[in-house]
Design an enzyme around this catalytic site. Sequence first.
Site, PDB file in Angstrom:
ATOM      1  N   VAL A 154       6.258  -3.312  34.029  1.00 25.44           N
ATOM      2  CA  VAL A 154       7.064  -4.024  33.028  1.00 25.44           C
ATOM      3  C   VAL A 154       7.183  -3.221  31.740  1.00 25.44           C
ATOM      4  O   VAL A 154       6.416  -2.286  31.493  1.00 25.44           O
ATOM      5  CB  VAL A 154       6.493  -5.430  32.732  1.00 25.44           C
ATOM      6  CG1 VAL A 154       6.490  -6.270  33.979  1.00 25.44           C
ATOM      7  CG2 VAL A 154       5.091  -5.338  32.141  1.00 25.44           C
ATOM      8  N   GLU A 155       8.149  -3.626  30.913  1.00 21.00           N
ATOM      9  CA  GLU A 155       8.458  -2.935  29.647  1.00 21.00           C
ATOM     10  C   GLU A 155       8.759  -1.453  29.881  1.00 21.00           C
ATOM     11  O   GLU A 155       8.442  -0.590  29.069  1.00 21.00           O
ATOM     12  CB  GLU A 155       7.318  -3.083  28.629  1.00 21.00           C
ATOM     13  CG  GLU A 155       7.196  -4.483  28.060  1.00 21.00           C
ATOM     14  CD  GLU A 155       6.162  -4.576  26.944  1.00 21.00           C
ATOM     15  OE1 GLU A 155       5.687  -3.517  26.492  1.00 21.00           O
ATOM     16  OE2 GLU A 155       5.833  -5.684  26.534  1.00 21.00           O
ATOM     17  N   GLY A 156       9.411  -1.158  30.992  1.00 15.01           N
ATOM     18  CA  GLY A 156       9.679   0.229  31.360  1.00 15.01           C
ATOM     19  C   GLY A 156       8.575   0.758  32.238  1.00 15.01           C
ATOM     20  O   GLY A 156       7.425   0.841  31.819  1.00 15.01           O
TER      21      GLY A 156
END
Length: 744
Positions: free
Chosen positions: A437-439
């Site tokens: 998540v978040e990249g």
Amino acid sequence: MSDLRKKWITAPLLNLIKKVLPPISETEREAMEAGEVWWDAQLLSGKPDWEQLLSMGPPSLSEEEQAFLDGPVEELCQMVDDWQISFEEHRIPDEVWDFLKKERFFGIIIPKEYGGLGFSPTAHAEIVTKISTRSTSVGVTVMVPNSLGPGELLMAHGTDEQKDYYLPRLADGREIPCFGLTSPEAGSDAAAMVDNGVVCYGEYKGEKTLGMRVNWHKRYITLGPVATILGLAFKLYDPDHILGDKDELGITVALVPTDTEGVTIGQRHLPAMQAFQNGPNWGKDVFIPMEWIIGGQENVGRGWHMLMSALAAGRGISLPSLSTGGAKMAARTTGAYARVREQFSIPIGKFEGVQRRLAEIASIAYVLDSAHKTTTRALDEGRKPAVVSAIMKAHATTGLRQAINDAMDIHAGKAIMDGPLNYIGNVYRAVPVAITVEGANILTRSLMIFGQGAIRCHPYLLDEMMAAENPDTEEGIEALDELLPKHMWFQLKTFLRGVFHGWTIGLFASSPKGVGAAAKYYRQLNRYSAVLTLVTEISLMSLGGELKRKELISSRLGDVLSQLYLLSCALKRFKDDGSPKEDRPLLEFAMRAGLHEIEVSLLEVFQNFPRRFLGQLMHFLTMPWGHSVHTASDRQARACADLLMTPSESRDRLTKGVFLGNPGDGVDLVEQAFNKVCATEEARDKLKKGGIRTLNHQTIDDGLERGLISEEEAEKLRDTADAVDLAIQVDHFDQLSPEAAGAR
């Protein structure tokens, strides 16, 4: 002379820079302008100013923040049953939701004037860290509204009317927020987003209103299924030129109540056996008034900049807090389990293979906690270090993966069998969520850390690129002419410093005053700061825009920068703690592991550099002797392992903030067994001297009859044997039906 220099030197160089250096897209420009540089810039200067870092002092909590940790956070952890949440109900119970709202857990970062707690980034991080040692699902549920989401965006960019209305409602849980960014087609590439809106007039509250007609499909949206307010990112277009002469206005962010006509909230995703709410949503021809844009109409097209600004801080708190909590919990419980679990009548923690894994867990927990504290301390001062936040996200979650893998190996069957007594398995399942998540970490490591760090932290490069992109050539030449002498002097100093410290393996590098035995590690970090800066200069000048596509080179250089940061934080933490002698094994193991990784990464850069001659030259100039730092010795590994298996202030300091469980929980049982084993060690040694190596009621009675131990010691040993038996047990269940077995 000046005019001749500009004509014959600066102007040709400007043309060369335009060809060699990568062009900066609008999306990249906004990402680089978001946040700021901090200690990362010092590390890429070749000569870090340690006073800047060390003078910050340790992070601290206010009395109110500490009271919240000791009160509501502790009470929340006592309420939570992670087995019930994750395996039986697959949801957080209503009473937990009600408690989170009542105690304003969703308003940790919202200022008090809006009804929030108004806590510091350090307090925010400590709260999430402790909750995550009890339940990842609850930790995520608390984390998201206080990280990248409507609350933070409103505080930074919202209008007064939006703040006055939404912030109090977010703080007390009347509104549950989520943020919709990820699209199935685009994933982490926001520039490829297909969700779109068109400027138009529509009806709102019975009146003709200027707004947007928006269509979208989002997925992986945490809290999406239960959200009442959706932060929505989409590309906005103005084909009728209602707002101006541009067709494409850029990424825009708006707040959309989820009960708005045309909004569909989908069913839940089930992320890796975690129970936090996550799911898709859609919008079909949804009319959104301009006043719903965060910050109002003037923020049309500024959405990407707003999101990058929020991530610059949020990435440094949210997932690093979860990862730090998980690593500290792994250190505490695995050390205890390795002490109480025996094979061949000795604790498994005495086996050298296990000791090495224990040492690695302890080292990871020490480094992550150190970096976590240092980063939040910077955030407390109002900094928004974008590259550092990316380092923290990527390496904290990767560190958690290694620590939990090692903990699983040491616990073996204890961690494999599901049930309420298994305190490791669910963290293991959560790791892939944190990694992606978040990249995803692959993207962050390959493209962001060094790709942005090298340009943002360089004292002149970004300005030179801006000069090259200036549409007014004369202005570009003027700007570049002023920068070139400074850059050339910087390059000369970088070359001399990098070569000198490379050939002398850092022996003559400086170190701060008053750091004692840690001075040798400061010298090594100064050495490799100089080497990284020199290698960066050569890479940028020789590869230019090609470096963007050499992701493996970029990722290895990013690993060097990351390790320099993480190790800097470990040194700072050691000094902040008063340089305790008993913590030195942790510091030494961590420093040796990190420095060795730096050397491996640099040697791989040299070996694989696209310009082979330059790769060999950099090797000769900066690391002519090859490896000079070896990983920690077996003696140092044993010292770290013993630290986890022995009650001490050092062990407590390392694992501070871990929730130790309610009576009868798996964590509580292993903690109680550990304390009793350590307290009865002397009596146990008496039995061993008498030839009794196995501990159970029968052998204890034999030892009592032979006069090896007293009645009091026998009673304590019986209690210890019972505690150990409980601690090593795993759960068992009724036979599953074929249908239930298939569901699992």
